[in-house]
Design a protein around this motif. Structure first.
Motif, short mmCIF file in Angstrom:
data_model
loop_
_atom_site.label_atom_id
_atom_site.label_comp_id
_atom_site.label_asym_id
_atom_site.label_seq_id
_atom_site.Cartn_x
_atom_site.Cartn_y
_atom_site.Cartn_z
N GLY A 42 9.88 -6.27 20.51
CA GLY A 42 9.58 -5.64 19.23
C GLY A 42 10.80 -5.63 18.32
O GLY A 42 10.72 -5.90 17.12
N ILE A 46 2.86 -7.27 15.31
CA ILE A 46 2.82 -8.31 16.36
C ILE A 46 1.66 -9.28 16.10
O ILE A 46 1.76 -10.47 16.42
CB ILE A 46 2.75 -7.74 17.79
N ARG A 55 5.58 -10.59 25.98
CA ARG A 55 6.20 -9.46 25.30
C ARG A 55 7.22 -8.81 26.23
O ARG A 55 6.93 -8.57 27.41
CB ARG A 55 5.12 -8.46 24.89
N THR A 63 -1.98 1.01 24.33
CA THR A 63 -1.39 0.53 23.08
C THR A 63 -1.80 1.47 21.96
O THR A 63 -2.97 1.52 21.57
CB THR A 63 -1.89 -0.91 22.78
N GLU A 118 1.85 -2.54 21.24
CA GLU A 118 1.51 -3.92 20.85
C GLU A 118 0.64 -4.71 21.84
O GLU A 118 0.00 -5.70 21.45
CB GLU A 118 2.81 -4.75 20.65
#
Ligand SMILES: O=P(O)(O)O[C@H]1O[C@H](CO)[C@@H](O)[C@H]1O
Ligand SMILES: O=c1cc[nH]c(=O)[nH]1
Length: 236
Positions: free
Chosen positions: A20, A69, A87, A155, A182
């Motif tokens: 992120g 994202i 990720r 999330t 995300e």
């Protein structure tokens, strides 16, 4: 070039790590990649390509939350043909036996984001990790002696919310391990484009005990997560 990424197609590898925080992307490139070159500075969302153990790989910051994202994952798959997306994020633990600095592999993700509702209406789509990526990451972690956790993460569309404890208790009672912002979108979009995705998350803070890591640690020192992800990426 895509709207938010200022690179030509050949500048981005077909495997990519997605933190992120764009400064975590810079740290990963400078610490783990050979011959890393920065291909994106648009909006300060750094992206780099280099090699890891001789394999070409990229790392791209995605920003925080589902909308951000979703932009980067979509452009990477649509305009750059990226096939493997991992990720490398942080999360807050909600189980008493999950500890700060533990690494979680998200096999699936629950969410309060509207992304899937907008797409599927009354159907509850189940966003899922790619099994081989998950297996490769798990086996790599085991070889490194890590106690990896595998399971459902939440999330969230909100970092701050009223009555957070009630939600944490409810999710914990249904065996959700941790909260981040995300993964659900990454898995749904990877399914849409037929690509491989996995979220590897380091617990940066504990939402039951209040224990937390510093912002410097969050930016830099989650090396177990990064190595597990790079090793899984180059096998896929
Ligand atoms: O550390 P990153 O990857 O940004 O992940 C977590 O940290 C941010 C919140 O502080 C959210 O993006 C959340 O998902
Ligand atoms: O989204 C996040 C990330 C880390 N910690 C949290 O509590 N939430």
């Amino acid at each position: 070039m895509s709207i938010h990424i200022g690179a030509s197609k050949e500048e981005i590898a077909d495997k990519i790590l997605l933190p992120g925080d764009p400064l975590r992307a810079k740290y990963i490139a400078e610490t783990f990649l050979d011959d890393a070159k920065c291909y994106n500075e648009v909006r300060g969302m750094y992206g780099y390509t280099g090699t890891y153990k001789g394999e070409r790989i990229s790392v791209q910051g995605t920003g925080m939350g589902v909308p951000s994202i979703s932009i980067y994952a979509t452009e990477l798959m649509q305009s750059y043909d990226v096939q493997t997306l991992i990720r490398v994020g942080t999360c807050g633990a909600i189980q008493s036996d999950v500890e700060v600095r533990d690494v979680i592999l998200a096999s699936t993700s629950s969410t309060d984001s509207q992304l899937n509702r907008v797409t599927f209406g009354a159907i509850d789509f189940a966003p899922t990790a790619n099994f081989k990526l998950l297996k490769d990451a798990f086996e790599t972690g085991q070889k490194k002696g890590l106690q990896l956790r595998v399971g459902n993460v939440f999330t969230s569309d909100s970092f701050y919310r009223d009555h957070a404890e009630e939600l944490h208790q409810k999710l914990a009672s249904y065996n959700v391990l941790a909260i981040e912002m995300e993964t659900s979108a990454l898995y749904t979009l990877a399914a849409k484009y037929g690509r491989r995705a996995l979220s590897v998350l380091t617990v940066s803070d504990h939402l039951l005990t209040g224990e937390e890591t510093t912002s410097q640690e969050r930016q830099t020192t989650f090396n177990d997560m990064i190595e597990v992800s790079l090793d899984a990426a180059i096998k896929n």
